[in-house]
Enzyme design. Sequence first.
Site, PDB file in Angstrom:
ATOM      1  CG  ASN A   1      -1.796   1.187   1.299  1.00 27.80           C
ATOM      2  OD1 ASN A   1      -1.915   2.146   0.591  1.00 27.80           O
ATOM      3  ND2 ASN A   1      -2.670   1.201   2.392  1.00 27.80           N
TER       4      ASN A   1
ATOM      5  NE  ARG B   1      -6.095   1.636   0.087  1.00 26.10           N
ATOM      6  CZ  ARG B   1      -6.391   2.511   0.832  1.00 26.10           C
ATOM      7  NH1 ARG B   1      -5.078   2.934   1.583  1.00 26.10           N
ATOM      8  NH2 ARG B   1      -7.501   3.240   0.746  1.00 26.10           N
TER       9      ARG B   1
ATOM     10  CG  HIS C   1     -12.983   3.813   3.213  1.00 25.67           C
ATOM     11  ND1 HIS C   1     -13.561   4.715   3.807  1.00 25.67           N
ATOM     12  CD2 HIS C   1     -11.650   3.889   3.498  1.00 25.67           C
ATOM     13  CE1 HIS C   1     -12.981   5.471   4.211  1.00 25.67           C
ATOM     14  NE2 HIS C   1     -11.614   5.075   4.291  1.00 25.67           N
TER      15      HIS C   1
ATOM     16  NE  ARG D   1     -10.292  12.781   4.198  1.00 24.21           N
ATOM     17  CZ  ARG D   1     -10.191  11.444   3.783  1.00 24.21           C
ATOM     18  NH1 ARG D   1     -11.142  10.771   3.190  1.00 24.21           N
ATOM     19  NH2 ARG D   1      -9.067  10.806   4.245  1.00 24.21           N
TER      20      ARG D   1
END
Length: 400
Positions: free
Chosen positions: A10, A94, A183, A244
Amino acid sequence: MKDINVLVINCGSSSLKFQLINASSEEVIAKGLCERIGIEGSQMTWTPAGGEKYEVKMPMEDHRTAVRLVLDTLTDPERGVVKSLDQIGAVGHRIVHGGENFASSTLITDEVLRAIEACNDLAPLHNPANLIGINACRELMGDTPMAAVFDTAFHQTMPAEAYLYGIPYHYYEDYKVRRYGFHGTSHSYVSRRAAQMLGRAYEDLKIIVCHLGNGASVSAVKNGKCVDTSMGLTPLEGLIMGTRSGDVDPAIIEFLCNKEEKPVQDILNVLNKESGVLGLSGGFSSDFRDLEKAYRAGDEAAIRAMETFAYRVVKYIGAYTAAMNGVDVICFTAGIGENNPFIRSMIASYLGYLGIAIDEAANEKRGEEIAISTPESKTKVLVVPTNEELAIARETAALV
Ligand code: ADP
Protein backbone atom coordinates in the site's frame (compact mmCIF):
# COMPACT_ATOMS: atom_id res chain seq x y z
CA MET A 1 -6.79 -21.10 -1.27
CA LYS A 2 -3.40 -21.60 -2.96
CA ASP A 3 -0.37 -22.13 -0.75
CA ILE A 4 1.53 -19.04 -1.84
CA ASN A 5 2.85 -16.05 0.04
CA VAL A 6 1.35 -12.77 -1.11
CA LEU A 7 3.14 -9.49 -0.52
CA VAL A 8 0.51 -6.78 -0.02
CA ILE A 9 1.74 -3.28 -0.82
CA ASN A 10 0.00 0.00 0.00
CA CYS A 11 2.02 2.93 -1.34
CA GLY A 12 1.30 6.50 -0.25
CA SER A 13 3.09 9.63 -1.43
CA SER A 14 5.85 9.27 1.18
CA SER A 15 5.05 5.92 2.78
CA LEU A 16 4.85 2.23 1.96
CA LYS A 17 2.90 -0.22 4.13
CA PHE A 18 3.39 -3.91 3.53
CA GLN A 19 2.31 -7.33 4.80
CA LEU A 20 3.47 -10.76 3.71
CA ILE A 21 0.50 -13.12 4.07
CA ASN A 22 0.28 -16.85 3.41
CA ALA A 23 -2.81 -17.23 1.23
CA SER A 24 -3.57 -20.73 2.45
CA SER A 25 -3.25 -20.32 6.24
CA GLU A 26 -4.00 -16.56 6.06
CA GLU A 27 -1.18 -16.08 8.56
CA VAL A 28 0.63 -12.73 8.53
CA ILE A 29 4.30 -13.72 8.13
CA ALA A 30 5.64 -10.19 8.52
CA LYS A 31 4.42 -6.63 8.30
CA GLY A 32 5.92 -3.20 8.30
CA LEU A 33 5.94 0.40 7.26
CA CYS A 34 8.45 2.62 5.44
CA GLU A 35 7.94 6.27 6.31
CA ARG A 36 9.30 9.61 5.15
CA ILE A 37 10.34 8.23 1.75
CA GLY A 38 12.11 11.01 -0.13
CA ILE A 39 12.25 13.13 3.03
CA GLU A 40 15.00 13.41 5.61
CA GLY A 41 14.73 10.91 8.48
CA SER A 42 13.27 7.98 6.52
CA GLN A 43 12.86 4.74 8.43
CA MET A 44 11.31 1.31 8.26
CA THR A 45 9.58 -0.41 11.14
CA TRP A 46 9.17 -4.12 10.74
CA THR A 47 7.60 -6.99 12.71
CA PRO A 48 8.10 -10.66 11.76
CA ALA A 49 5.38 -13.06 12.98
CA GLY A 50 5.95 -13.91 16.62
CA GLY A 51 8.98 -11.63 16.74
CA GLU A 52 9.64 -8.19 18.05
CA LYS A 53 9.16 -4.96 16.16
CA TYR A 54 12.35 -3.24 15.14
CA GLU A 55 13.41 -0.12 13.29
CA VAL A 56 15.81 0.38 10.42
CA LYS A 57 16.84 3.98 9.93
CA MET A 58 18.31 4.60 6.51
CA PRO A 59 17.89 7.16 3.75
CA MET A 60 15.23 6.16 1.21
CA GLU A 61 15.38 8.62 -1.64
CA ASP A 62 12.50 7.01 -3.53
CA HIS A 63 9.95 4.16 -3.44
CA ARG A 64 12.29 1.87 -5.38
CA THR A 65 14.80 2.09 -2.51
CA ALA A 66 11.98 1.38 -0.06
CA VAL A 67 10.82 -1.70 -1.98
CA ARG A 68 14.45 -2.89 -2.22
CA LEU A 69 14.81 -2.54 1.58
CA VAL A 70 11.54 -4.42 2.17
CA LEU A 71 12.60 -7.29 -0.12
CA ASP A 72 16.11 -7.43 1.39
CA THR A 73 14.63 -7.53 4.88
CA LEU A 74 12.10 -10.25 4.01
CA THR A 75 14.91 -12.42 2.59
CA ASP A 76 17.63 -11.49 5.11
CA PRO A 77 19.46 -14.70 6.19
CA GLU A 78 19.27 -13.77 9.88
CA ARG A 79 16.19 -11.66 10.41
CA GLY A 80 14.23 -12.53 7.27
CA VAL A 81 11.11 -14.70 7.01
CA VAL A 82 11.62 -16.34 3.59
CA LYS A 83 14.71 -17.88 1.98
CA SER A 84 14.46 -16.09 -1.33
CA LEU A 85 12.16 -13.98 -3.48
CA ASP A 86 10.95 -17.24 -5.09
CA GLN A 87 8.91 -17.76 -1.93
CA ILE A 88 6.86 -14.66 -2.68
CA GLY A 89 4.32 -15.99 -5.15
CA ALA A 90 2.47 -12.77 -5.93
CA VAL A 91 2.14 -9.11 -5.04
CA GLY A 92 -1.18 -7.37 -4.37
CA HIS A 93 -1.20 -3.59 -4.77
CA ARG A 94 -3.82 -1.38 -3.21
CA ILE A 95 -4.91 1.19 -5.79
CA VAL A 96 -7.09 4.09 -4.69
CA HIS A 97 -8.92 5.05 -7.89
CA GLY A 98 -9.94 2.75 -10.72
CA GLY A 99 -12.54 5.14 -12.15
CA GLU A 100 -15.09 3.31 -14.28
CA ASN A 101 -12.36 1.15 -15.79
CA PHE A 102 -12.29 -1.43 -13.01
CA ALA A 103 -15.25 -3.12 -11.36
CA SER A 104 -13.04 -5.82 -9.84
CA SER A 105 -9.42 -6.62 -9.04
CA THR A 106 -7.21 -7.48 -11.97
CA LEU A 107 -3.79 -8.85 -12.87
CA ILE A 108 -1.39 -6.05 -13.74
CA THR A 109 -0.33 -5.77 -17.36
CA ASP A 110 1.02 -2.81 -19.34
CA GLU A 111 -2.51 -2.08 -20.50
CA VAL A 112 -3.83 -2.12 -16.92
CA LEU A 113 -1.06 0.28 -15.90
CA ARG A 114 -2.14 2.69 -18.63
CA ALA A 115 -5.77 2.45 -17.48
CA ILE A 116 -4.75 3.20 -13.87
CA GLU A 117 -2.68 6.13 -15.08
CA ALA A 118 -5.74 7.44 -16.92
CA CYS A 119 -7.43 7.80 -13.49
CA ASN A 120 -4.58 9.92 -12.07
CA ASP A 121 -6.46 13.19 -12.34
CA LEU A 122 -9.33 11.69 -10.28
CA ALA A 123 -6.90 10.93 -7.42
CA PRO A 124 -3.84 13.11 -7.96
CA LEU A 125 -2.42 12.50 -4.48
CA HIS A 126 -2.85 8.72 -4.45
CA ASN A 127 -2.77 7.05 -7.86
CA PRO A 128 0.66 8.32 -8.94
CA ALA A 129 2.15 6.99 -5.68
CA ASN A 130 0.38 3.64 -6.19
CA LEU A 131 1.86 3.43 -9.69
CA ILE A 132 5.36 4.19 -8.44
CA GLY A 133 5.01 1.24 -6.05
CA ILE A 134 3.93 -1.09 -8.85
CA ASN A 135 6.77 -0.02 -11.10
CA ALA A 136 9.35 -0.44 -8.35
CA CYS A 137 8.10 -3.98 -7.62
CA ARG A 138 8.02 -4.88 -11.31
CA GLU A 139 11.60 -3.69 -11.69
CA LEU A 140 12.88 -5.63 -8.71
CA MET A 141 10.72 -8.78 -8.79
CA GLY A 142 10.90 -9.82 -12.42
CA ASP A 143 8.01 -12.03 -13.48
CA THR A 144 6.25 -12.32 -10.11
CA PRO A 145 2.53 -11.90 -10.89
CA MET A 146 0.94 -8.78 -9.48
CA ALA A 147 -2.64 -7.74 -8.93
CA ALA A 148 -4.28 -4.33 -8.58
CA VAL A 149 -7.03 -4.15 -5.95
CA PHE A 150 -9.06 -0.95 -6.19
CA ASP A 151 -10.74 1.08 -3.42
CA THR A 152 -13.44 2.04 -5.89
CA ALA A 153 -14.21 -1.34 -7.52
CA PHE A 154 -16.77 -2.66 -5.02
CA HIS A 155 -18.93 0.43 -5.56
CA GLN A 156 -19.10 0.08 -9.34
CA THR A 157 -22.41 -1.77 -8.95
CA MET A 158 -24.14 1.43 -7.79
CA PRO A 159 -27.06 2.37 -10.05
CA ALA A 160 -26.97 5.65 -11.98
CA GLU A 161 -29.42 7.37 -9.63
CA ALA A 162 -26.96 6.77 -6.79
CA TYR A 163 -23.77 7.76 -8.61
CA LEU A 164 -24.94 10.77 -10.62
CA TYR A 165 -24.69 14.32 -9.34
CA GLY A 166 -27.45 16.79 -10.15
CA ILE A 167 -25.25 18.77 -12.53
CA PRO A 168 -25.24 19.01 -16.35
CA TYR A 169 -25.02 15.45 -17.64
CA HIS A 170 -22.29 16.28 -20.12
CA TYR A 171 -19.84 16.72 -17.21
CA TYR A 172 -20.31 13.02 -16.61
CA GLU A 173 -19.94 12.25 -20.30
CA ASP A 174 -17.00 14.59 -20.84
CA TYR A 175 -15.02 14.19 -17.63
CA LYS A 176 -16.59 11.22 -15.78
CA VAL A 177 -17.68 13.50 -12.94
CA ARG A 178 -19.76 11.16 -10.79
CA ARG A 179 -19.72 9.51 -7.38
CA TYR A 180 -17.24 6.61 -7.10
CA GLY A 181 -16.90 5.83 -3.39
CA PHE A 182 -13.82 4.53 -1.56
CA HIS A 183 -12.87 2.03 1.20
CA GLY A 184 -14.44 -0.56 -1.13
CA THR A 185 -12.14 -3.39 -0.04
CA SER A 186 -13.23 -2.79 3.55
CA HIS A 187 -16.95 -2.49 2.76
CA SER A 188 -16.78 -5.70 0.74
CA TYR A 189 -14.83 -7.64 3.38
CA VAL A 190 -17.00 -6.47 6.28
CA SER A 191 -20.35 -7.03 4.56
CA ARG A 192 -19.39 -10.58 3.52
CA ARG A 193 -18.08 -11.35 6.98
CA ALA A 194 -21.33 -10.05 8.51
CA ALA A 195 -23.33 -12.55 6.45
CA GLN A 196 -21.01 -15.35 7.64
CA MET A 197 -21.35 -14.24 11.27
CA LEU A 198 -25.14 -14.36 10.97
CA GLY A 199 -25.06 -17.69 9.11
CA ARG A 200 -27.08 -16.11 6.29
CA ALA A 201 -26.62 -15.99 2.52
CA TYR A 202 -24.85 -12.76 1.46
CA GLU A 203 -27.26 -12.47 -1.48
CA ASP A 204 -30.29 -12.41 0.85
CA LEU A 205 -29.28 -9.52 3.09
CA LYS A 206 -29.61 -5.75 3.29
CA ILE A 207 -26.46 -4.54 5.01
CA ILE A 208 -25.24 -1.09 6.06
CA VAL A 209 -21.51 -0.84 6.75
CA CYS A 210 -20.22 2.12 8.78
CA HIS A 211 -16.45 2.34 8.20
CA LEU A 212 -15.52 4.90 10.85
CA GLY A 213 -11.82 5.77 10.95
CA ASN A 214 -9.92 8.99 10.26
CA GLY A 215 -11.44 8.65 6.84
CA ALA A 216 -15.05 7.50 7.19
CA SER A 217 -17.76 6.24 4.86
CA VAL A 218 -21.03 4.33 4.91
CA SER A 219 -22.24 1.86 2.30
CA ALA A 220 -25.51 0.13 1.49
CA VAL A 221 -25.08 -3.47 0.30
CA LYS A 222 -28.24 -5.11 -1.01
CA ASN A 223 -28.31 -8.75 -2.10
CA GLY A 224 -24.50 -8.86 -2.24
CA LYS A 225 -24.08 -5.68 -4.30
CA CYS A 226 -23.17 -2.17 -3.26
CA VAL A 227 -26.09 0.13 -4.12
CA ASP A 228 -24.86 3.36 -2.52
CA THR A 229 -21.95 4.81 -0.57
CA SER A 230 -21.24 8.14 1.05
CA MET A 231 -17.94 9.17 -0.57
CA GLY A 232 -18.08 10.72 -4.00
CA LEU A 233 -15.81 11.83 -6.82
CA THR A 234 -13.19 12.13 -4.08
CA PRO A 235 -13.02 10.94 -0.45
CA LEU A 236 -14.17 14.39 0.76
CA GLU A 237 -17.92 13.74 0.43
CA GLY A 238 -20.22 12.16 2.98
CA LEU A 239 -19.60 11.73 6.69
CA ILE A 240 -17.87 14.21 8.94
CA MET A 241 -14.39 12.71 9.38
CA GLY A 242 -11.25 13.28 11.46
CA THR A 243 -10.23 16.36 9.48
CA ARG A 244 -12.51 16.25 6.40
CA SER A 245 -15.80 18.15 6.28
CA GLY A 246 -17.88 15.56 4.42
CA ASP A 247 -21.05 16.98 2.79
CA VAL A 248 -21.23 20.77 2.62
CA ASP A 249 -23.19 23.22 0.52
CA PRO A 250 -20.79 23.78 -2.42
CA ALA A 251 -21.55 27.51 -2.23
CA ILE A 252 -19.59 27.60 1.05
CA ILE A 253 -16.40 27.49 -0.99
CA GLU A 254 -16.93 30.75 -2.84
CA PHE A 255 -18.36 32.38 0.27
CA LEU A 256 -15.23 31.58 2.31
CA CYS A 257 -12.89 32.50 -0.56
CA ASN A 258 -14.45 35.97 -0.55
CA LYS A 259 -14.55 36.40 3.22
CA GLU A 260 -10.99 35.17 3.79
CA GLU A 261 -9.58 36.53 0.53
CA LYS A 262 -8.06 33.16 -0.24
CA PRO A 263 -7.88 31.04 -3.40
CA VAL A 264 -10.06 27.94 -3.87
CA GLN A 265 -7.15 25.59 -3.13
CA ASP A 266 -6.73 27.09 0.33
CA ILE A 267 -10.39 26.60 1.20
CA LEU A 268 -10.29 23.03 -0.14
CA ASN A 269 -7.29 22.48 2.07
CA VAL A 270 -9.38 23.69 5.02
CA LEU A 271 -12.18 21.26 4.04
CA ASN A 272 -9.70 18.37 3.78
CA LYS A 273 -7.29 19.01 6.61
CA GLU A 274 -8.76 21.46 9.13
CA SER A 275 -12.42 20.46 9.21
CA GLY A 276 -14.27 17.38 10.48
CA VAL A 277 -14.22 16.78 14.23
CA LEU A 278 -10.89 18.61 14.41
CA GLY A 279 -12.49 21.76 13.04
CA LEU A 280 -15.75 21.34 14.94
CA SER A 281 -13.86 20.96 18.22
CA GLY A 282 -12.17 24.31 17.58
CA GLY A 283 -8.89 22.63 16.62
CA PHE A 284 -8.78 20.48 19.78
CA SER A 285 -8.29 17.01 18.21
CA SER A 286 -9.19 14.73 15.32
CA ASP A 287 -8.66 11.67 17.52
CA PHE A 288 -11.75 10.14 19.11
CA ARG A 289 -9.83 9.00 22.18
CA ASP A 290 -9.07 12.64 23.05
CA LEU A 291 -12.58 13.72 22.13
CA GLU A 292 -14.25 11.07 24.26
CA LYS A 293 -12.18 11.96 27.30
CA ALA A 294 -13.04 15.63 26.88
CA TYR A 295 -16.72 14.81 26.23
CA ARG A 296 -16.91 12.89 29.50
CA ALA A 297 -15.33 15.86 31.28
CA GLY A 298 -18.14 18.03 29.92
CA ASP A 299 -16.06 19.90 27.32
CA GLU A 300 -18.51 21.72 25.05
CA ALA A 301 -16.30 21.66 21.96
CA ALA A 302 -15.84 17.89 22.17
CA ILE A 303 -19.57 17.34 22.81
CA ARG A 304 -20.40 19.46 19.76
CA ALA A 305 -17.90 17.58 17.55
CA MET A 306 -18.96 14.06 18.58
CA GLU A 307 -22.68 14.74 18.46
CA THR A 308 -22.47 16.31 15.02
CA PHE A 309 -20.34 13.39 13.80
CA ALA A 310 -22.81 10.80 15.14
CA TYR A 311 -25.84 12.66 13.75
CA ARG A 312 -24.37 12.58 10.22
CA VAL A 313 -23.86 8.80 10.48
CA VAL A 314 -27.46 8.44 11.67
CA LYS A 315 -28.72 10.44 8.67
CA TYR A 316 -26.87 8.16 6.26
CA ILE A 317 -28.22 5.04 7.98
CA GLY A 318 -31.72 6.45 7.53
CA ALA A 319 -31.09 7.27 3.88
CA TYR A 320 -29.66 3.83 3.10
CA THR A 321 -32.48 2.07 4.94
CA ALA A 322 -34.82 3.94 2.60
CA ALA A 323 -32.66 3.16 -0.46
CA MET A 324 -32.82 -0.59 0.30
CA ASN A 325 -36.41 -0.56 1.59
CA GLY A 326 -35.18 -1.91 4.91
CA VAL A 327 -32.03 -3.12 6.62
CA ASP A 328 -31.17 -6.47 8.25
CA VAL A 329 -27.81 -5.65 9.75
CA ILE A 330 -25.69 -2.61 10.55
CA CYS A 331 -21.92 -3.12 10.88
CA PHE A 332 -19.34 -0.95 12.59
CA THR A 333 -15.71 -1.15 11.50
CA ALA A 334 -12.33 0.70 11.35
CA GLY A 335 -10.54 2.51 14.21
CA ILE A 336 -13.57 4.23 15.73
CA GLY A 337 -16.22 1.69 14.70
CA GLU A 338 -14.20 -1.17 16.19
CA ASN A 339 -12.91 0.51 19.33
CA ASN A 340 -15.33 3.17 20.46
CA PRO A 341 -18.40 1.85 22.35
CA PHE A 342 -19.33 5.41 23.28
CA ILE A 343 -19.88 6.57 19.69
CA ARG A 344 -21.61 3.27 18.77
CA SER A 345 -24.16 3.73 21.51
CA MET A 346 -24.58 7.41 20.62
CA ILE A 347 -25.48 6.35 17.06
CA ALA A 348 -27.64 3.42 18.18
CA SER A 349 -29.65 5.71 20.48
CA TYR A 350 -31.30 7.18 17.34
CA LEU A 351 -32.19 3.80 15.84
CA GLY A 352 -35.14 2.69 17.95
CA TYR A 353 -37.31 2.99 14.83
CA LEU A 354 -35.41 0.00 13.38
CA GLY A 355 -36.25 -2.10 16.44
CA ILE A 356 -32.62 -2.02 17.53
CA ALA A 357 -31.75 -2.98 21.11
CA ILE A 358 -28.09 -2.86 22.16
CA ASP A 359 -26.51 -5.33 24.58
CA GLU A 360 -24.54 -2.83 26.66
CA ALA A 361 -22.05 -5.42 27.97
CA ALA A 362 -21.26 -6.69 24.47
CA ASN A 363 -20.93 -3.11 23.25
CA GLU A 364 -18.14 -2.50 25.77
CA LYS A 365 -15.88 -4.94 23.88
CA ARG A 366 -13.24 -3.40 21.61
CA GLY A 367 -11.57 -4.64 18.47
CA GLU A 368 -13.34 -7.98 18.26
CA GLU A 369 -15.93 -9.58 16.04
CA ILE A 370 -19.15 -9.49 18.05
CA ALA A 371 -22.89 -8.90 17.85
CA ILE A 372 -23.67 -5.87 20.00
CA SER A 373 -27.45 -6.08 19.50
CA THR A 374 -29.56 -8.29 21.78
CA PRO A 375 -30.90 -11.58 20.36
CA GLU A 376 -34.37 -9.95 20.20
CA SER A 377 -33.15 -6.89 18.28
CA LYS A 378 -35.10 -6.68 15.01
CA THR A 379 -32.14 -5.26 13.11
CA LYS A 380 -28.79 -6.82 14.03
CA VAL A 381 -25.80 -4.65 14.92
CA LEU A 382 -22.31 -6.14 14.55
CA VAL A 383 -18.75 -5.02 15.14
CA VAL A 384 -16.60 -6.51 12.39
CA PRO A 385 -12.90 -5.59 12.47
CA THR A 386 -11.85 -4.80 8.93
CA ASN A 387 -8.82 -6.42 7.33
CA GLU A 388 -8.02 -4.77 4.03
CA GLU A 389 -4.62 -6.48 3.71
CA LEU A 390 -6.14 -9.94 4.05
CA ALA A 391 -8.84 -9.05 1.54
CA ILE A 392 -6.16 -7.85 -0.92
CA ALA A 393 -4.13 -11.05 -0.38
CA ARG A 394 -7.24 -13.19 -1.02
CA GLU A 395 -8.13 -11.29 -4.20
CA THR A 396 -4.54 -11.54 -5.42
CA ALA A 397 -4.21 -15.27 -4.71
CA ALA A 398 -7.51 -15.91 -6.48
CA LEU A 399 -6.23 -14.12 -9.60
CA VAL A 400 -2.78 -15.67 -10.02
P1 ADP B 1 -7.36 5.63 9.20
O1 ADP B 1 -8.49 6.14 8.37
O2 ADP B 1 -6.21 6.57 9.31
O3 ADP B 1 -6.97 4.19 8.89
P2 ADP B 1 -8.21 4.47 11.74
O4 ADP B 1 -9.13 3.45 11.20
O5 ADP B 1 -6.92 4.04 12.34
O6 ADP B 1 -7.96 5.64 10.69
O7 ADP B 1 -9.03 5.29 12.85
C1 ADP B 1 -8.47 6.30 13.64
C2 ADP B 1 -9.46 6.62 14.76
O8 ADP B 1 -9.75 5.41 15.45
C3 ADP B 1 -8.96 7.61 15.79
O9 ADP B 1 -9.95 8.62 15.98
C4 ADP B 1 -8.80 6.81 17.06
O10 ADP B 1 -9.26 7.50 18.17
C5 ADP B 1 -9.65 5.59 16.84
N1 ADP B 1 -8.97 4.41 17.42
C6 ADP B 1 -8.05 3.62 16.79
N2 ADP B 1 -7.62 2.64 17.62
C7 ADP B 1 -8.27 2.80 18.79
C8 ADP B 1 -8.27 2.11 20.05
N3 ADP B 1 -7.51 1.04 20.26
N4 ADP B 1 -9.09 2.58 21.02
C9 ADP B 1 -9.89 3.65 20.80
N5 ADP B 1 -9.92 4.35 19.64
C10 ADP B 1 -9.13 3.94 18.67
